[in-house]
Design a protein around this motif. Sequence first.
Motif, mmCIF file in Angstrom:
data_model
loop_
_atom_site.group_PDB
_atom_site.id
_atom_site.type_symbol
_atom_site.label_atom_id
_atom_site.label_comp_id
_atom_site.label_asym_id
_atom_site.label_seq_id
_atom_site.Cartn_x
_atom_site.Cartn_y
_atom_site.Cartn_z
ATOM 1 N N GLU A 3 -12.135 21.822 -55.823
ATOM 2 C CA GLU A 3 -12.179 22.710 -54.660
ATOM 3 C C GLU A 3 -11.752 21.976 -53.391
ATOM 4 O O GLU A 3 -10.940 22.473 -52.610
ATOM 5 C CB GLU A 3 -13.600 23.280 -54.493
ATOM 6 N N ARG A 4 -12.314 20.789 -53.210
ATOM 7 C CA ARG A 4 -11.998 20.010 -52.004
ATOM 8 C C ARG A 4 -10.510 19.680 -51.925
ATOM 9 O O ARG A 4 -9.879 19.852 -50.884
ATOM 10 C CB ARG A 4 -12.863 18.745 -51.978
ATOM 11 N N LYS A 5 -9.920 19.230 -53.031
ATOM 12 C CA LYS A 5 -8.494 18.876 -53.026
ATOM 13 C C LYS A 5 -7.617 20.104 -52.828
ATOM 14 O O LYS A 5 -6.658 20.067 -52.051
ATOM 15 C CB LYS A 5 -8.122 18.147 -54.318
ATOM 16 N N MET A 46 -17.341 27.091 -49.932
ATOM 17 C CA MET A 46 -17.105 25.793 -50.556
ATOM 18 C C MET A 46 -18.154 24.782 -50.086
ATOM 19 O O MET A 46 -18.718 24.030 -50.885
ATOM 20 C CB MET A 46 -15.693 25.291 -50.228
ATOM 21 N N LYS A 47 -18.433 24.770 -48.793
ATOM 22 C CA LYS A 47 -19.413 23.831 -48.249
ATOM 23 C C LYS A 47 -20.823 24.143 -48.755
ATOM 24 O O LYS A 47 -21.593 23.221 -49.045
ATOM 25 C CB LYS A 47 -19.370 23.862 -46.720
ATOM 26 N N ALA A 97 -21.111 22.941 -52.347
ATOM 27 C CA ALA A 97 -21.203 21.477 -52.387
ATOM 28 C C ALA A 97 -22.641 21.009 -52.121
ATOM 29 O O ALA A 97 -23.046 19.954 -52.589
ATOM 30 C CB ALA A 97 -20.240 20.862 -51.379
ATOM 31 N N GLN A 128 -16.380 20.565 -57.513
ATOM 32 C CA GLN A 128 -16.374 20.157 -56.107
ATOM 33 C C GLN A 128 -15.125 19.343 -55.776
ATOM 34 O O GLN A 128 -14.516 19.546 -54.718
ATOM 35 C CB GLN A 128 -17.630 19.353 -55.781
ATOM 36 N N ILE A 129 -14.743 18.448 -56.664
ATOM 37 C CA ILE A 129 -13.526 17.649 -56.446
ATOM 38 C C ILE A 129 -12.307 18.568 -56.403
ATOM 39 O O ILE A 129 -11.471 18.470 -55.497
ATOM 40 C CB ILE A 129 -13.367 16.583 -57.553
ATOM 41 N N THR A 154 -5.386 25.022 -46.855
ATOM 42 C CA THR A 154 -5.470 24.946 -45.395
ATOM 43 C C THR A 154 -4.159 24.506 -44.740
ATOM 44 O O THR A 154 -3.722 25.154 -43.784
ATOM 45 C CB THR A 154 -6.654 24.049 -44.975
ATOM 46 N N TRP A 192 -8.395 22.840 -51.354
ATOM 47 C CA TRP A 192 -8.591 23.356 -50.002
ATOM 48 C C TRP A 192 -7.852 22.556 -48.948
ATOM 49 O O TRP A 192 -7.133 23.098 -48.119
ATOM 50 C CB TRP A 192 -10.089 23.397 -49.666
ATOM 51 N N TRP A 193 -8.044 21.239 -48.991
ATOM 52 C CA TRP A 193 -7.518 20.397 -47.912
ATOM 53 C C TRP A 193 -6.082 19.925 -48.133
ATOM 54 O O TRP A 193 -5.413 19.535 -47.179
ATOM 55 C CB TRP A 193 -8.443 19.205 -47.673
ATOM 56 N N GLN A 200 -14.031 28.723 -46.957
ATOM 57 C CA GLN A 200 -14.367 27.338 -46.603
ATOM 58 C C GLN A 200 -15.881 27.181 -46.478
ATOM 59 O O GLN A 200 -16.449 26.191 -46.963
ATOM 60 C CB GLN A 200 -13.684 26.956 -45.299
#
Length: 177
Positions: free
Chosen positions: A52-54, A108-109, A112, A49-50, A61, A56-57, A105
């Motif tokens: 993926e989030r990093k 990913m959500k 999570a 999750q960490i 994106t 992605w953002w 996206q």
Amino acid sequence: MYQYVLAIHIIFVVCWMAGLFYMVRLFIYHTEAQDKPEPARTILSDQFQIMERKLWWIIATPSMYFVIAAGVTMLYINPALWKMPWLHIKLLFVVGLIIYHFICQQKMKQMAKGVFKWTSTQLRLWNELATIILFAIVFLVVLKSTINWIFGVIGIILFSLIIMSAVKVYKYLREKK
């Protein structure tokens, strides 16, 4: 000025595609981690999750938005591009890639929240869709003519069949172990 914007466009296309490709690989590993016993499942899921989030953002994106901004700028600088039929087809593929981006996206959500709707094999096939779209866009930009585009489409279809077959063979070999 146009050449500088084109260079920026190409650089961020590479970054965006790298982000998309790696993101779906992370989804595959994240999904497969759900089969692990505790505490490994939780530790791996938290780490994915960490990551993926990093990814992605911070990479995927922002790169997508730079690609779009550079593309719009190139069309502004050189409005004659609008008269090129290949560009209209390319833009359809780009819209498809943007939709692909936002579906990722959404995935990913979901992950999570602990929702894993797709198997790792489905995600592998999903990952290849971005490859196919990339091939289509590159062939359209490089070849630009209708005849070559038709051969390009035939090539993309054949390439898609080869990729899908490779995913199935890979699944078979993994399950055989």
